[in-house]
Motif scaffolding. Structure first.
Motif, PDB file in Angstrom:
ATOM      1  N   GLU A 182       0.739  -1.295   0.016  1.00  0.00           N
ATOM      2  CA  GLU A 182      -0.066   0.007  -0.083  1.00  0.00           C
ATOM      3  C   GLU A 182       1.043   1.233  -0.011  1.00  0.00           C
ATOM      4  O   GLU A 182       0.361   2.277  -0.374  1.00  0.00           O
ATOM      5  N   PHE A 184      -4.408   1.795  -6.835  1.00  0.00           N
ATOM      6  CA  PHE A 184      -4.666   1.237  -5.563  1.00  0.00           C
ATOM      7  C   PHE A 184      -6.037   0.416  -5.620  1.00  0.00           C
ATOM      8  O   PHE A 184      -6.609   0.236  -4.550  1.00  0.00           O
ATOM      9  N   ARG A 220      -7.190   4.158   1.000  1.00  0.00           N
ATOM     10  CA  ARG A 220      -6.900   4.084  -0.643  1.00  0.00           C
ATOM     11  C   ARG A 220      -6.558   5.443  -1.001  1.00  0.00           C
ATOM     12  O   ARG A 220      -5.732   5.792  -1.943  1.00  0.00           O
ATOM     13  N   ARG A 264      -3.477   6.829   0.315  1.00  0.00           N
ATOM     14  CA  ARG A 264      -2.192   6.158  -0.347  1.00  0.00           C
ATOM     15  C   ARG A 264      -2.149   6.813  -1.710  1.00  0.00           C
ATOM     16  O   ARG A 264      -0.622   6.958  -1.856  1.00  0.00           O
ATOM     17  N   ALA A 265      -2.911   6.911  -2.326  1.00  0.00           N
ATOM     18  CA  ALA A 265      -2.901   7.289  -3.799  1.00  0.00           C
ATOM     19  C   ALA A 265      -2.416   8.810  -3.718  1.00  0.00           C
ATOM     20  O   ALA A 265      -1.665   9.304  -4.600  1.00  0.00           O
ATOM     21  N   ASN A 294       1.392   8.813  -3.088  1.00  0.00           N
ATOM     22  CA  ASN A 294       2.141   8.248  -4.298  1.00  0.00           C
ATOM     23  C   ASN A 294       2.078   9.375  -5.294  1.00  0.00           C
ATOM     24  O   ASN A 294       3.040   9.574  -6.075  1.00  0.00           O
TER      25      ASN A 294
END
Length: 587
Positions: free
Chosen positions: A56, A244, A284, A287-288, A291
Motif C-alpha cells: 500500500e 490502488f 486508498r 495512499r494514492a 504516491n
C-alpha cells in the motif's frame, strides 16, 4: 521497543548518470535549498520507515532520497499545522510564537508581522526565493503574506485546506452556506483564472517546474514547497486512485469518521449528498495522494538534475505533524497522531538529501533531537546570514529559539549529540535528552497498526470523540490521565511510549516538572492584532469583515481584510486624522 530493534537497514542500488555524481563542496559554498513541508504525513506512510515492505505504501522516490541522505529519527514538529508552519518561518518554538491553531479569519492567526521570516533572511543573503503551496501563517494584512515575508514569488492558498479542483474555500462556513469563495493567491493578488478541470497540486507542480527551469544558476535558489497532500479532502485524480484498486475490497470500508471529514472525489464519488461510509475508501485515497506527491518530488529532482543544480542542492523533507488517525494515515509503531502530544503527533517523518549532503554522512540515521524551528538558523548559516532577529528585538518580541544544526548534521564536529537537548513542546510536555515528561490528560493514547484507517478503528473511537473527552465507550482506553505528578517516558529505550517510568525515576520527573514551570513563565503567543484599520464597513466582526472583503473587494477570493485601501478604510483613516490619533504605522 528499542530503537535498534526497529531501524531497518536496507540497501538500494542507485543508478546515476555521471553528471549526477556528487562532489565535495568548499567550506564557503552556498547550496540551493528545497524545503518540502508535507501536510499530515504519517510515520508509516513512507517506505523508508517500514521494517517490512507494504504494497500500500508506494513512495520509491521519497525512499531513495531518504536512504541516500540523512534520516532524522527525532525530528520534532508541533501536533497541528499552523504552529509548525509559523515555527519554521519564524525560527521560534511554538511556545514562543504561536500556541493555537487559529482559523484563517482570526487577526491573531499566524506569525507576528514584526518577526523576520526565514525567507527574508535568505533573500537578503542573495537567494532567489519562492513559495508554493499551503501558507496558513496569517493573511489579515498584506504584511502577513509570503511576498512580505521574503518570497519573491508565491502561489498558494491561505486556509488549512481547500478543494483540489477549483481551489474553493473549504473552511468558509463562517461566510454563510451560500458563500462561493475561492482560495488561491498569486504574489499580491488572487489568481486571475482558476481552471476547475486542473488538479491544484499539478498547478503547484507546474509552477515549481517553471521556477527551476527559469532560475539563473548564478544565484542560489530557495524554494519552499508546502503541498496540499495529504490533508483532507482526500481528492485524487482517477489515474492515481486506480493504481490502488487492489485495496477496494474490504480493506478500508466502514470509515464514518473519515468520510464525514472529507469531500467529493471528482468524477468518482458523486455530489450532491456526499459519499456514504460504505462507499468511502479513505485509506486508498490517502495512499494514492502520497504516491502522487512522490511523483511530483521525482519531477523536482529530475528538473534540478537537468539544470545541473542537484549536486549543489540541499533538500529538506518533513511532515508538519503526525498523520491523522481518522484520515487514512498511520503512525505505526508510534503512539497517537495528529492533534496529540504523543510521539505519533509531534515526531515527523523527515530527512535531508541532495548532492550538498557530505558524502560521509549519506545513508545514516541520526537519533538526536532536532526541531523544525532549527532550520531557520541552520539555513541562515548555510546562506551566510546572521540569524539574529533585530526587528523582533526592537519590538520586544521573543528571540529565535533556532539552533544551527549543520555542524552536527554534516559531521564537522566530533560530538555525536545534537546541540538541542531540551524541547518545551507545550505547557504540559517537556523533552530533555531521552526523557519525556507529560502532565495532565492526553487524548488518543493508543497505537495504530501498519494500515489504518480500517475496520478496527471504531473500537478506538473517532478522533473528535477523544479530543472532546467523550466517555460513551467510543473513546475507551484512549484517554490517559497523567495527573499533576505527570508521566515519564524514556524515549531512547521506549520510543513508542509503551512503558511509563515515573515511579522508577522520581527525581527525573520532579526536576522536569520544576523546569517546565520555569519555562512556562517565558511562553508567548501571538498578540499581534495588526494596527492596520479594517477595510470593510463598520460594525463587522473580524470574520465578517474577511468574508465581506472576499465577496465585495476580491471578486469571490480570500485576501487581506485590514489595511487595504477601500472607501471604508479611507473613512476610518480620516476620522483618526481628524482627532490626531493615528495608530502606529498607519498612513
Amino acid at each position: 521497543m528499542a530503537l535498534s530493534s526497529f531501524l531497518h537497514v536496507q540497501s538500494i542500488k542507485y543508478r546515476r548518470e555521471s553528471s549526477d555524481r556528487p562532489h565535495e563542496h568548499d567550506s564557503g559554498a552556498r547550496p540551493h535549498i528545497i524545503f518540502i513541508l508535507v501536510d499530515d504525513l504519517g510515520w508509516a506512510d513512507v517506505g523508508f520507515h517500514l521494517k517490512e515492505a507494504n504494497p500500500e505504501v508506494q513512495t520509491p522516490v521519497i525512499d531513495e532520497l531518504a536512504f541516500s541522505g540523512i534520516r532524522l529519527h527525532r525530528h520534532y514538529v508541533h501536533h497541528s499545522c499552523q504552529q509548525t508552519r509559523v515555527s519554521v518561518q519564524s525560527g521560534r518554538l511554538p511556545v514562543h510564537v504561536k500556541w493555537h491553531n487559529d482559523p484563517w479569519h482570526y487577526p491573531l492567526s499566524g506569525m507576528p508581522t514584526k518577526m523576520t521570516g526565514v525567507g527574508e533572511k535568505l533573500r537578503d543573503a542573495g537567494y532567489t526565493t519562492h513559495f508554493v503551496g499551503k501558507w496558513d501563517i496569517g493573511m489579515a494584512t498584506h504584511a502577513h503574506l509570503p511576498r512580505s515575508r521574503g518570497y519573491s514569488t508565491s502561489l498558494g492558498y491561505f486556509e488549512k485546506s481547500n478543494h483540489q479542483w477549483g481551489s474553493k474555500c473549504l473552511q468558509c462556513e463562517v461566510c454563510g452556506k451560500e458563500a462561493n469563495i475561492t482560495d488561491l493567491w498569486e504574489n499580491d493578488h488572487p489568481v486571475a483564472d482558476v481552471d476547475e478541470n486542473v488538479y491544484q497540486e499539478f498547478k503547484f507542480r507546474d509552477r515549481i517546474h517553471e521556477i527551476i527551469d527559469n532560475h539563473d544558476t548564478k544565484n542560489p535558489l530557495f524554494l519552499f514547497y508546502a503541498p496540499h497532500v495529504a490533508h483532507c479532502p482526500l481528492q485524487v485524480p482517477k489515474q492515481y486512485l486506480d493504481k490502488f484498486s487492489f485495496m477496494a475490497s474490504g480493506l478500508d470500508t466502514h470509515e464514518p469518521s473519515c468520510s464525514t471529514g472529507n469531500h467529493d472525489v471528482k468524477g468518482i464519488i458523486s455530489e450532491p449528498g456526499g459519499p456514504q461510509p460504505e462507499e468511502w475508501h479513505c485509506r486508498r485515497q490517502y495512499r494514492a495522494s502520497v504516491n502522487l506527491l512522490d511523483d511530483i518530488i521525482g519531477g523536482i529532482v529530475t528538473d534540478l538534475k537537468a539544470k545541473d543544480m542537484w549536486n549543489d542542492t540541499l533538500l529538506v523533507f518533513t511532515s508538519d505533524n503526525g498523520g491523522p488517525p481518522h484520515g487514512g494515515a498511520t503512525n505505526f509503531p508510534l503512539r497517537g497522531g495528529k492533534e496529540m502530544m504523543w510521539e505519533g503527533g509531534i515526531r515527523a517523518a523527515a530527512f535531508v538529501s541532495g548532492g550538498f549532503v557530505p558524502k560521509q554522512r549519506r545513508g545514516k540515521t541520526l537519533g538526536g533531537i532536532i526541531h523544525i524551528a532549527d532550520w531557520y538558523a541552520t539555513l541562515s548559516h548555510l546562506a551566510g546570514a546572521d540569524s539574529h532577529d533585530e526587528l523582533a528585538a526592537l519590538h520586544g518580541l521573543p528571540p529565535i529559539d533556532s539552533i544551527n544544526q549543520w555542524p552536527w548534521l554534516s559531521g564537522s564536529v566530533e560530538d555525536a549529540k545534537s546541540p538541542r537537548q531540551e524541547l518545551a513542546v507545550t505547557d504540559s510536555v517537556l523533552i530533555e535528552g531521552p526523557w519525556k515528561f507529560m502532565r495532565g490528560t492526553f487524548a488518543f493514547g493508543g497505537w495504530q497498526g501498519p494500515n489504518s484507517t480500517n475496520q478496527t478503528q471504531p473500537e478506538h473511537g473517532t478522533l473528535m470523540g477523544v479530543i472532546a473527552g467523550r466517555t460513551d465507550g467510543k473513546a475507551h482506553g484512549t484517554l490517559v490521565d497523567c495527573g499533576s505528578e505527570g508521566c515519564l517516558f524514556n524515549l531512547e529505550e521506549d520510543w513508542t511510549e509503551h512503558t511509563e517510568v515515573r515511579k522508577e525515576n522520581p527525581t527525573v520527573a520532579t526536576k522536569m516538572a520544576q523546569r517546565l514551570d520555569e519555562l512556562v513563565v517565558g511562553f508567548y503567543d501571538n498578540s499581534d492584532l495588526a494596527s492596520e484599520l479594517d477595510s470593510c464597513p463598520p460594525g463587522l466582526s473580524s470574520s465578517a469583515c474577511a468574508c465581506w472583503m472576499a465577496t465585495n473587494h476580491y471578486g469571490g477570493f480570500l485576501g487581506p481584510y485590514k489595511g487595504v485601501v477601500t472607501e471604508f478604510y479611507k473613512q476610518r483613516l480620516a476620522e483618526l486624522q481628524s482627532t490626531a490619533s493615528l495608530p502606529a504605522g498607519a498612513s
